[in-house]
Write a protein that holds these residues in place. Sequence first.
Motif, short mmCIF file in Angstrom:
data_model
loop_
_atom_site.label_atom_id
_atom_site.label_comp_id
_atom_site.label_asym_id
_atom_site.label_seq_id
_atom_site.Cartn_x
_atom_site.Cartn_y
_atom_site.Cartn_z
N MET A 1 0.83 -1.16 0.00
CA MET A 1 0.00 0.00 0.00
C MET A 1 0.88 1.23 0.00
N GLU A 2 0.34 2.32 -0.48
CA GLU A 2 1.08 3.57 -0.56
C GLU A 2 0.92 4.36 0.74
N VAL A 3 2.03 4.90 1.22
CA VAL A 3 2.03 5.73 2.42
C VAL A 3 2.64 7.07 2.05
N LYS A 4 1.97 8.17 2.43
CA LYS A 4 2.48 9.52 2.20
C LYS A 4 2.63 10.21 3.55
N ILE A 5 3.79 10.82 3.76
CA ILE A 5 4.06 11.55 4.98
C ILE A 5 4.36 12.99 4.62
N GLY A 6 3.55 13.90 5.12
CA GLY A 6 3.78 15.32 4.92
C GLY A 6 4.57 15.89 6.07
N ILE A 7 5.59 16.68 5.75
CA ILE A 7 6.46 17.27 6.75
C ILE A 7 6.15 18.77 6.84
N GLN A 8 6.06 19.29 8.06
CA GLN A 8 5.77 20.71 8.26
C GLN A 8 6.85 21.57 7.61
N ASN A 9 6.41 22.63 6.94
CA ASN A 9 7.29 23.62 6.30
C ASN A 9 8.17 23.05 5.19
N VAL A 10 7.77 21.93 4.62
CA VAL A 10 8.48 21.32 3.50
C VAL A 10 7.47 21.09 2.38
N GLY A 11 7.79 21.51 1.18
CA GLY A 11 6.86 21.42 0.06
C GLY A 11 6.65 20.03 -0.49
N THR A 21 0.23 -3.78 6.85
CA THR A 21 -1.20 -3.51 6.72
C THR A 21 -1.48 -2.07 7.14
N ALA A 22 -2.64 -1.57 6.75
CA ALA A 22 -3.03 -0.20 7.09
C ALA A 22 -3.13 -0.04 8.61
N ASP A 23 -3.66 -1.04 9.29
CA ASP A 23 -3.78 -0.97 10.75
C ASP A 23 -2.40 -0.94 11.43
N ALA A 24 -1.46 -1.71 10.91
CA ALA A 24 -0.12 -1.74 11.48
C ALA A 24 0.57 -0.39 11.32
N VAL A 25 0.42 0.23 10.14
CA VAL A 25 1.02 1.54 9.91
C VAL A 25 0.36 2.59 10.81
N ALA A 26 -0.97 2.54 10.93
CA ALA A 26 -1.68 3.48 11.78
C ALA A 26 -1.25 3.35 13.24
N ARG A 40 9.15 5.33 12.58
CA ARG A 40 10.00 4.38 11.85
C ARG A 40 9.12 3.43 11.07
N LEU A 41 9.26 3.46 9.75
CA LEU A 41 8.51 2.56 8.88
C LEU A 41 9.47 1.96 7.86
N LYS A 42 9.18 0.74 7.42
CA LYS A 42 9.98 0.10 6.37
C LYS A 42 9.16 0.05 5.09
N ASP A 43 9.84 0.31 3.97
CA ASP A 43 9.15 0.19 2.69
C ASP A 43 9.23 -1.25 2.20
N ASP A 44 8.64 -1.50 1.04
CA ASP A 44 8.58 -2.87 0.55
C ASP A 44 9.93 -3.38 0.03
N LYS A 45 10.93 -2.48 -0.07
CA LYS A 45 12.28 -2.89 -0.50
C LYS A 45 13.21 -3.07 0.69
N GLY A 46 12.69 -2.88 1.92
CA GLY A 46 13.48 -3.09 3.11
C GLY A 46 14.17 -1.85 3.64
N ARG A 47 13.98 -0.70 2.99
CA ARG A 47 14.60 0.54 3.47
C ARG A 47 13.84 1.07 4.68
N LEU A 48 14.55 1.70 5.60
CA LEU A 48 13.95 2.25 6.81
C LEU A 48 13.74 3.75 6.63
N ILE A 49 12.53 4.22 6.86
CA ILE A 49 12.19 5.63 6.78
C ILE A 49 11.98 6.11 8.21
N MET A 50 12.74 7.13 8.62
CA MET A 50 12.63 7.68 9.97
C MET A 50 12.32 9.17 9.87
N VAL A 51 11.28 9.61 10.59
CA VAL A 51 10.87 11.01 10.60
C VAL A 51 10.62 11.41 12.05
#
Length: 74
Positions: A1-11, A21-26, A40-51
């Motif tokens: 599934m697609e996940v979008k994260i908006g960051i404050q003051n960043v375009g 799953t959607a519930d796990a991400v939520a 901390r979330l992992k994408d489908d390629k195994g990369r770690l996204i930290m915000v």
Amino acid sequence: MEVKIGIQNVGREIVFESSQTADAVADVVAEALSSQKELRLKDDKGRLIMVPAGVIGYVEIGAEEVRRVGFGAL
């Protein structure tokens, strides 16, 4: 599934595909926001996204797609 994260003051937003799953991400997002630690979330390629939780503007969780097979799926 697609996940979008908006960051404050960043375009631009962070967009990635996740195999969770959607519930796990939520749940992970809610925990990060309540504890004010990093998200901390992992994408489908195994990369770690930290915000950092303090700069998250929004998180959009796409619907889980069921892949259809065959010609009748049109």
